[in-house]
Design an enzyme around this catalytic site. Sequence first.
Site, PDB file in Angstrom:
ATOM      1  N   ILE A 213       0.825  -1.209   0.000  1.00  0.00           N
ATOM      2  CA  ILE A 213       0.000   0.000   0.000  1.00  0.00           C
ATOM      3  C   ILE A 213       0.857   1.256   0.000  1.00  0.00           C
ATOM      4  O   ILE A 213       0.529   2.250  -0.668  1.00  0.00           O
ATOM      5  CB  ILE A 213      -0.952  -0.002   1.221  1.00  0.00           C
ATOM      6  CG1 ILE A 213      -2.059  -1.037   1.026  1.00  0.00           C
ATOM      7  CG2 ILE A 213      -1.574   1.372   1.423  1.00  0.00           C
ATOM      8  CD1 ILE A 213      -3.046  -0.722  -0.072  1.00  0.00           C
ATOM      9  N   CYS A 214       1.966   1.231   0.721  1.00  0.00           N
ATOM     10  CA  CYS A 214       2.809   2.431   0.791  1.00  0.00           C
ATOM     11  C   CYS A 214       3.369   2.783  -0.585  1.00  0.00           C
ATOM     12  O   CYS A 214       3.480   3.961  -0.949  1.00  0.00           O
ATOM     13  CB  CYS A 214       3.936   2.239   1.804  1.00  0.00           C
ATOM     14  SG  CYS A 214       4.982   0.798   1.469  1.00  0.00           S
ATOM     15  N   THR A 215       3.720   1.756  -1.374  1.00  0.00           N
ATOM     16  CA  THR A 215       4.227   2.007  -2.729  1.00  0.00           C
ATOM     17  C   THR A 215       3.127   2.566  -3.612  1.00  0.00           C
ATOM     18  O   THR A 215       3.327   3.535  -4.365  1.00  0.00           O
ATOM     19  CB  THR A 215       4.774   0.700  -3.340  1.00  0.00           C
ATOM     20  OG1 THR A 215       5.836   0.216  -2.528  1.00  0.00           O
ATOM     21  CG2 THR A 215       5.282   0.933  -4.754  1.00  0.00           C
ATOM     22  N   ASN A 218       2.347   6.268  -2.368  1.00  0.00           N
ATOM     23  CA  ASN A 218       3.358   7.335  -2.342  1.00  0.00           C
ATOM     24  C   ASN A 218       4.372   7.302  -3.479  1.00  0.00           C
ATOM     25  O   ASN A 218       4.750   8.359  -3.997  1.00  0.00           O
ATOM     26  CB  ASN A 218       4.119   7.278  -1.003  1.00  0.00           C
ATOM     27  CG  ASN A 218       3.193   7.402   0.190  1.00  0.00           C
ATOM     28  OD1 ASN A 218       2.319   8.263   0.197  1.00  0.00           O
ATOM     29  ND2 ASN A 218       3.369   6.555   1.186  1.00  0.00           N
TER      30      ASN A 218
END
Length: 432
Positions: A213-215, A218
Site C-alpha cells: 500500500i505504501c508504494t 506514495n
Amino acid sequence: MASQSSNNHSASADWPGRYHHIDHILDTPGPRTDPEFAAGDQVKNFLRKESKILVIGAGGLGCEILANLALTGFKDIHVIDMDTIDISNLNRQFLFRPKDVGQPKATVAAEFIMRRVPGVKVTPYFGKIQDKDDDYYMQFNLVICGLDSVEARRWMNATLVNLVDPDVPDSLKPMIDGGTEGFKGQARVILPTITSCYECSLDMLNKPTAFPICTIANTPRLPEHCVEWASVLEWPRVHGDRKMDTDDPEHIGWLYKVAAARAADFKIEGVTWSLTQGVVKNIIPAIASTNAIIAAACCNEAFKISTSSAAFLNNYFMLIGTDGVYSYTFEHEKRDDCPVCGGQAVDITLNPETTVEQLIETLTERQDLQIKKPSLSTPTKQIYLQAPPQLEKSTRPNLEKKVSELVPAGGEVTVTSSTLPMSLSLRISYST
C-alpha cells in the site's frame, strides 16, 4: 437474460463420411475400453441423440471447446457466458468477427457453430451461472468449464457436489475443468464426492500479486501501481460504499481514466484499458495455441466419459510450454478436510489474543481457503456480517474483539461468502 437461437440445420442430414473416423472408435472395443462399453449403434445413438452437455464460458477456451464438441458428434450443447464481445477478443476467440463486437458471446458463438456444423443444436444463455437453479444443472450428462475465474469455478464445483444424491446415480454430473495461463494450462476430471474436487486443490493456485500500500500511495513505479491506486484507494474515497463491478465497462472506464491521470503525474507509461481490466480482474493474457491444446484435452475426456470408449483421465493433466513443451499427468488426492466434498469442519488453531478482524484476514489469505469477504456467525450469535449495511454496522464493533471472548474452545464458527454457494464450518481451538 436468456437468449435462444433457432437451429436452421437441425433437420439437415449428416454428410457422407462425417463420422468415419469417430465410428472406428465406437464400432470396435479395444484394450482400454470400459467393460460396460457397448460398441455399435447404442453408443453412437447416445452420443448423437441423447447426450446433453453444458459448456460454461464462451471465451478463448470456450470457443475451441464448442467447435470440438460439435465436430466430435455431440449434438445437444448448452453454453453460458455473461460477457459481451470486445475487440481485443478477436485475435484468439475465432467464432467472433468485428461485426459481433458488443454482442453476447454465448449467443454469437452458438449461432456460428450452428451455421457451420449442420444438425447441431447449441442453446445459449447470456447471464451468470448463479442465475440457474439445481433443476437446470440436473438435465446435463456432464459439465465442461472454460472459465477465467476462480470464484466461478468454486461456485460450479460446490453446486455439482451439492447435487449428488447417493440414491440417484444420475445426480452425479462429471465436471471437466480446463484453464490456461499464458503458455501453461491444465485439464482435470472431477467426479463430485468421489474424486478430488476443485476446492481440494485451492492450495495449488498461485497467490495473486499484491502491491504494498505504501508504494501504491506514495511512490508508484509501474503502470500496475497506478491501477491498484485507482481501485484500492480512490474508488472507496470517491464512491464510498458503492461496490465496484469489474465486469461493468463504466467502472473499468472510470478506473482507467483515474489511473492514466495518476500515471501522467508520475511520468509512468503503459496504462491502457486492457491493462486496467487485467489488473483488477487478475487476468493473464491468453495464447491461442494453449487454448487449443487444453480444449482438445477437455473434449477428449468428454468423449471418453460419454462413450466409455477409453479410460478417462485420473485426474489431472498439466501442460507447461514456457521452455519447450512438457506435460504431466497425476492423481490429485481428495482432501478429507475439504470444506466442499469432505463434509467435515475445518480445524483452525488461534492465538487466544487473535481478534475477529485478524481471523477474517487469515481466512482471506490462507491458500486452502481463500474466502473473499467472509461473514462469521455461531448458532447463537452473529459475529460479523459483511451485508446488508445495517447488520455490517451493528456487528462492526466485534472486529476488535478477541475470538476467544466470543467462541469457546471446541466451538464452531459458520463462515459464509456471497461468492460461494455453501457455508464453511470452522472448529476453533486455542494455542496455550
